[in-house]
Design a protein around this motif. Structure first.
Motif, mmCIF file in Angstrom:
data_model
loop_
_atom_site.group_PDB
_atom_site.id
_atom_site.type_symbol
_atom_site.label_atom_id
_atom_site.label_comp_id
_atom_site.label_asym_id
_atom_site.label_seq_id
_atom_site.Cartn_x
_atom_site.Cartn_y
_atom_site.Cartn_z
ATOM 1 N N PHE A 1 1.846 1.687 -3.449
ATOM 2 C CA PHE A 1 0.671 2.096 -4.208
ATOM 3 C C PHE A 1 0.375 3.582 -3.994
ATOM 4 N N LEU A 2 0.471 4.027 -2.719
ATOM 5 C CA LEU A 2 0.261 5.445 -2.420
ATOM 6 C C LEU A 2 1.305 6.294 -3.121
ATOM 7 N N GLY B 1 -4.962 19.710 -5.700
ATOM 8 C CA GLY B 1 -4.524 18.325 -5.778
ATOM 9 C C GLY B 1 -4.916 17.517 -4.558
ATOM 10 N N ALA B 2 -5.070 18.207 -3.414
ATOM 11 C CA ALA B 2 -5.367 17.489 -2.184
ATOM 12 C C ALA B 2 -6.807 16.991 -2.136
ATOM 13 N N LEU C 1 -3.286 11.221 4.294
ATOM 14 C CA LEU C 1 -3.791 9.986 3.687
ATOM 15 C C LEU C 1 -3.039 8.772 4.230
ATOM 16 N N ALA D 1 -9.223 4.607 -2.483
ATOM 17 C CA ALA D 1 -8.387 5.740 -2.882
ATOM 18 C C ALA D 1 -8.444 5.943 -4.394
ATOM 19 N N ILE D 2 -8.418 4.820 -5.151
ATOM 20 C CA ILE D 2 -8.507 4.947 -6.612
ATOM 21 C C ILE D 2 -9.849 5.557 -7.006
ATOM 22 N N GLY E 1 -7.170 0.822 -0.513
ATOM 23 C CA GLY E 1 -6.500 1.228 -1.745
ATOM 24 C C GLY E 1 -7.493 1.422 -2.882
ATOM 25 N N VAL F 1 -1.626 12.276 -8.406
ATOM 26 C CA VAL F 1 -2.581 13.220 -7.829
ATOM 27 C C VAL F 1 -1.938 14.565 -7.542
ATOM 28 N N LEU F 2 -0.743 14.544 -6.969
ATOM 29 C CA LEU F 2 -0.181 15.812 -6.474
ATOM 30 C C LEU F 2 0.683 16.516 -7.515
ATOM 31 N N ALA G 1 -10.514 10.455 -0.463
ATOM 32 C CA ALA G 1 -10.071 9.117 -0.074
ATOM 33 C C ALA G 1 -10.127 8.969 1.442
ATOM 34 N N TYR H 1 -9.882 9.146 -6.475
ATOM 35 C CA TYR H 1 -9.118 9.848 -7.513
ATOM 36 C C TYR H 1 -9.949 10.039 -8.768
ATOM 37 N N MET I 1 0.825 -1.206 0.000
ATOM 38 C CA MET I 1 0.000 0.000 0.000
ATOM 39 C C MET I 1 0.862 1.259 0.000
ATOM 40 N N ALA J 1 -8.501 14.923 -4.090
ATOM 41 C CA ALA J 1 -8.612 13.470 -4.254
ATOM 42 C C ALA J 1 -8.213 12.774 -2.965
ATOM 43 N N LEU J 2 -7.135 13.272 -2.326
ATOM 44 C CA LEU J 2 -6.678 12.652 -1.086
ATOM 45 C C LEU J 2 -7.729 12.800 0.002
ATOM 46 N N MET K 1 0.213 6.684 -6.569
ATOM 47 C CA MET K 1 -0.966 7.525 -6.601
ATOM 48 C C MET K 1 -0.599 8.990 -6.368
#
Lengths: 311, 218
Positions: free
Chosen positions: A302-303, B128-129, B17, B108-109, B105, A310-311, B135, B112, A299, B131-132, A306
């Motif tokens: 995976f983060l 950008g935050a 997150l 989280a997808i 996980g 995302v960022l 999640a 997003y 994970m 999506a986080l 991600m």
């Protein structure tokens, strides 16, 4: 030409330092447990002693048992050719990060096969556990490699190292740090270190890696032991080169190289201390608790991917 | 300034997150409360960083309140409740930890994909935050429904609230001050009432397992 020579010197250094790293970790652990411990060059002596002895091979075992020590050794040497340690030169045209992952996978595959080959109960237990661990940790390794590949736009380890090392601080971010954290767990899991396996046990019901080596003796055992020492050194080196390579020599000049060597040795020592502290302060996890830790590593990786998007 | 600020804000958002995932991963009640406190601290620092880079003074107040209430007072209250009724230290998830992590996980997808169009059109530096934070909201909800003990459900609710707060920050630099104060008051009262509830559940059933509440019928 000079770069090729340097790359070969670097590989030779990695191969030569591998037993020393194991010796240092053992010494540090001994100090933390208030023991004197064997000298740090003890692994060299052990290997030399084993090399002089003949090996006993079970009558029921096949050619797999015979070739496995050589397969392990050769794939570790090839992997060592691909990994930049103190200078961003290597025989990287031989293969990239993905090849590296599968070189390690080949070692593991043959070790597990050899453990099954002689038909001993311990070997079977060891290889089934090894496969459990590796099936959970391999996705984490691949994902953390993909993170740096995405960040730098290449899958060649040498290019990854030089791009991160020359781009300054702009690449430091959640993605890189999370991938590094995931890979650190992978270093422990892949090399049979403490929360996953205890490297200093023999003949315990809980052993994983040792259980697979029980059938080996003499020269074959020396080769297997040596390959796992090289594997540990390579993982520690990759952890730094692929994720936090600052200090590595990106150009071939004397000061840069000198700095690169010093920083590399300091990095090896740092992770040796980290591993020794973890091994002295934590207990081995129960086998059925392992998936928690390893899925955690997955994970994290995976983060990392991600947060790249995302960022 | 802008580059560093964005890096710092992104890093703190990622930390929020990450702590949500830790809350899913941990098997100990005490660790759970500590991780929640850490998440609130990261969120408070995130708010402070946003306040610093935008210059809106009311976000400073909200940041200070977040750190004071959610990172210090509420964890203390939950600890007190756990001491009083001697909760066993195991979390008792009804979904096992590795599967929980994988589900988190997946959430989280999902977050997003839902948030991506909004991020494209967002103009705030923290877009950008979003999506986080979505999640985090979803993971908080998942913690509420997949953990048996009443206290873990309280923590799931608080995690959801943290996610909502971060979403508000990332979309519009936070809600008006009066709304924020109302939300804080709400959360405080909710935690106090939940504390009393947890106490009563424990007294009545000798356990905190909320699945026992099904026996509450004539």
């Amino acid at each position: 030409m000079a770069d090729l020579v340097l790359a070969l010197i670097q590989t030779a250094a990695l191969l030569a330092l591998a037993p020393l790293l194991t010796g240092i970790i053992r010494k540090l652990k001994a100090w933390m447990q208030s023991r004197r411990g064997p000298p740090i060059y003890q692994p060299y002596l052990d290997l030399a002693k084993l090399m002089r002895k003949g090996s006993v091979v079970s009558e029921d075992s096949s050619w797999v048992t015979t070739i496995t020590p050589y397969v392990c050794l050769i794939s570790m040497v090839v992997a060592a050719l691909l990994v930049p340690a103190f200078v961003t030169e290597s025989l990287g045209f031989l293969g990239d990060l993905i090849v590296l992952v599968y070189l390690f996978a080949m070692t593991r595959f043959f070790t597990a096969l050899a453990a099954l080959d002689a038909g001993s109960t311990f070997g079977g237990m060891g290889s089934s556990r090894e496969m459990l661990v590796s099936s959970l940790i391999e996705p984490a390794i691949l994902l953390s490699f993909f993170t740096v590949a995405l960040l730098t736009g290449t899958t060649s380890l040498v290019s990854v190292t030089s791009v991160i090392a020359t781009s300054g601080a702009s690449l430091i971010g959640p993605a890189l740090l999370l991938a590094f954290a995931a890979f650190l767990i992978a270093v422990l899991a892949e090399n049979a270190r403490v929360p996953v396996d205890n490297p200093s046990t023999h003949l315990e019901l809980t052993m994983i890696h040792e259980a697979m080596l029980l059938e080996y003796s003499g020269k074959d055992l020396a080769l297997m032991e040596y390959s796992s020492m090289v594997k540990l050194t390579l993982f520690v080196t990759i952890a730094w080169s692929a994720f936090l390579p600052w200090g590595v020599a990106t150009e071939i000049t004397a000061p840069a190289l000198a700095l690169g060597v010093i920083v590399f040795l300091a990095k090896l020592l740092t992770l040796a201390v980290v591993i020794a502290v973890i091994e002295s302060s934590m207990a081995k996890l129960r086998l059925f608790r392992l998936p928690n830790l390893l899925t955690g590593a997955f994970m994290l990786a995976f983060l990392a991917v991600m947060s790249y998007f995302v960022l | 300034m802008a580059e560093l600020d964005v890096n710092l804000i992104d890093g703190l958002a990622a930390l929020v997150l990450l702590t949500a995932f830790l809350i899913v991963a941990t098997g100990r009640m005490r660790t759970l409360v500590r991780v929640f406190a850490l998440q609130s601290l990261a969120l408070g620092l995130l708010a402070a960083a946003v306040a610093y880079s935008t210059g809106y003074w009311h976000i400073y107040i909200v940041a200070a309140l977040t750190i004071l209430l959610k990172a210090l007072v509420i964890p203390r209250i939950i600890d007190r409740v756990m001491d009083r009724i001697q909760v066993a230290n195991d979390v008792e998830p009804s979904v096992r930890t590795p599967s929980s992590l994988l589900i988190a996980g997946g959430l989280a997808i999902l977050a997003y994909y839902v948030a991506e169009p909004l991020i494209q059109s967002g103009e705030t530096i923290t877009a950008g935050a979003l999506a986080l934070s979505l999640a985090v909201v979803l993971i908080g909800l998942f913690v509420m429904i997949s953990r048996k003990k009443a206290i873990t459900q309280v923590i799931g609710l608080l995690v959801m609230e943290n996610g909502l707060f971060m979403a508000a920050l990332s979309l519009s630099y936070g809600m008006p001050l009066i709304v924020e104060l109302g939300v804080f008051f709400d959360i405080m009262v909710a935690v106090l009432i939940m504390g009393v509830f947890v106490f009563r559940i424990n007294r009545t059933f000798d356990t905190l397992d909320t699945s026992f509440l099904r026996r509450l019928r004539d």
